[in-house]
Motif scaffolding. Structure first.
Motif, mmCIF file in Angstrom:
data_model
loop_
_atom_site.group_PDB
_atom_site.id
_atom_site.type_symbol
_atom_site.label_atom_id
_atom_site.label_comp_id
_atom_site.label_asym_id
_atom_site.label_seq_id
_atom_site.Cartn_x
_atom_site.Cartn_y
_atom_site.Cartn_z
ATOM 1 N N THR A 49 0.853 -1.189 0.000
ATOM 2 C CA THR A 49 0.000 0.000 0.000
ATOM 3 C C THR A 49 0.890 1.241 0.000
ATOM 4 N N GLY A 50 1.989 1.160 0.724
ATOM 5 C CA GLY A 50 2.973 2.241 0.705
ATOM 6 C C GLY A 50 3.570 2.446 -0.675
ATOM 7 N N PHE A 51 3.832 1.349 -1.391
ATOM 8 C CA PHE A 51 4.321 1.456 -2.773
ATOM 9 C C PHE A 51 3.324 2.217 -3.633
ATOM 10 N N SER A 52 2.039 1.901 -3.450
ATOM 11 C CA SER A 52 1.010 2.570 -4.249
ATOM 12 C C SER A 52 0.926 4.054 -3.910
ATOM 13 N N PHE A 53 0.999 4.392 -2.604
ATOM 14 C CA PHE A 53 1.012 5.801 -2.212
ATOM 15 C C PHE A 53 2.190 6.519 -2.865
ATOM 16 N N HIS A 54 3.348 5.886 -2.810
ATOM 17 C CA HIS A 54 4.548 6.496 -3.389
ATOM 18 C C HIS A 54 4.403 6.685 -4.899
ATOM 19 N N LYS A 55 3.878 5.688 -5.575
ATOM 20 C CA LYS A 55 3.742 5.764 -7.030
ATOM 21 C C LYS A 55 2.804 6.903 -7.425
ATOM 22 N N VAL A 56 1.642 6.976 -6.772
ATOM 23 C CA VAL A 56 0.675 8.038 -7.080
ATOM 24 C C VAL A 56 1.291 9.404 -6.782
ATOM 25 N N ALA A 57 1.929 9.536 -5.626
ATOM 26 C CA ALA A 57 2.546 10.816 -5.266
ATOM 27 C C ALA A 57 3.652 11.197 -6.248
ATOM 28 N N SER A 58 4.431 10.239 -6.687
ATOM 29 C CA SER A 58 5.511 10.516 -7.643
ATOM 30 C C SER A 58 4.964 11.013 -8.974
ATOM 31 N N ILE A 59 3.889 10.392 -9.431
ATOM 32 C CA ILE A 59 3.282 10.816 -10.694
ATOM 33 C C ILE A 59 2.728 12.226 -10.553
ATOM 34 N N LEU A 60 2.007 12.469 -9.465
ATOM 35 C CA LEU A 60 1.437 13.799 -9.240
ATOM 36 C C LEU A 60 2.534 14.860 -9.150
ATOM 37 N N TYR A 61 3.588 14.550 -8.421
ATOM 38 C CA TYR A 61 4.706 15.482 -8.280
ATOM 39 C C TYR A 61 5.337 15.773 -9.644
ATOM 40 N N GLY A 62 5.525 14.725 -10.421
ATOM 41 C CA GLY A 62 6.111 14.888 -11.749
ATOM 42 C C GLY A 62 5.271 15.722 -12.687
ATOM 43 N N ARG A 63 3.976 15.766 -12.427
ATOM 44 C CA ARG A 63 3.070 16.569 -13.244
ATOM 45 C C ARG A 63 2.874 17.966 -12.676
ATOM 46 N N GLY A 64 3.593 18.278 -11.594
ATOM 47 C CA GLY A 64 3.515 19.606 -11.010
ATOM 48 C C GLY A 64 2.374 19.808 -10.024
ATOM 49 N N HIS A 65 1.718 18.726 -9.627
ATOM 50 C CA HIS A 65 0.613 18.810 -8.678
ATOM 51 C C HIS A 65 1.152 18.568 -7.263
ATOM 52 N N TYR A 66 1.952 19.521 -6.800
ATOM 53 C CA TYR A 66 2.687 19.341 -5.555
ATOM 54 C C TYR A 66 1.791 19.162 -4.333
ATOM 55 N N SER A 67 0.746 19.961 -4.229
ATOM 56 C CA SER A 67 -0.105 19.864 -3.037
ATOM 57 C C SER A 67 -0.860 18.533 -3.005
ATOM 58 N N GLU A 68 -1.222 17.995 -4.152
ATOM 59 C CA GLU A 68 -1.899 16.701 -4.206
ATOM 60 C C GLU A 68 -0.943 15.541 -3.916
ATOM 61 N N ALA A 69 0.336 15.757 -4.147
ATOM 62 C CA ALA A 69 1.325 14.700 -3.993
ATOM 63 C C ALA A 69 1.702 14.453 -2.531
ATOM 64 N N LYS A 70 1.223 15.279 -1.626
ATOM 65 C CA LYS A 70 1.572 15.116 -0.200
ATOM 66 C C LYS A 70 1.018 13.837 0.360
#
Length: 70
Positions: A49-70
Motif C-alpha cells: 500500500t505504501g508502494f502505491s502511495f509512493h507511485k501516485v505521489a511521484s506521478i502527481l509530483y512529476g506533473r507539477g501537482h505538488y499539493s496533491e502529492a503530499k
C-alpha cells in the motif's frame, strides 16, 4: 472489495506502470489511483500500500501537482 479485485491488484499496478512507460501518464495515474483505493481498503498497513502511495505521489509530483502529492 471482492476477491477478484484483490487478485487484480498486482495486475493493476503492472498495467499502470506499462501505461506510464508508454507516456500515457493520465491513464497510468488513474490505474495507480484505483489500485491504491483497493489497497487502502483491504491492507491499509501493508508495505505494498505504501508502494502505491509512493507511485501516485511521484506521478502527481512529476506533473507539477505538488499539493496533491503530499
Amino acid at each position: 472489495v471482492t476477491g477478484v479485485q484483490t487478485c487484480a491488484l498486482p495486475i493493476l499496478f503492472d498495467v499502470g506502470n506499462l501505461r506510464l512507460s508508454q507516456d500515457k501518464i493520465a491513464e497510468g495515474l488513474t490505474i495507480h489511483q484505483e489500485a491504491l483505493k483497493i489497497r487502502e481498503k483491504i491492507t491499509p498497513q501493508h508495505f505494498k500500500t505504501g508502494f502505491s502511495f509512493h507511485k501516485v505521489a511521484s506521478i502527481l509530483y512529476g506533473r507539477g501537482h505538488y499539493s496533491e502529492a503530499k
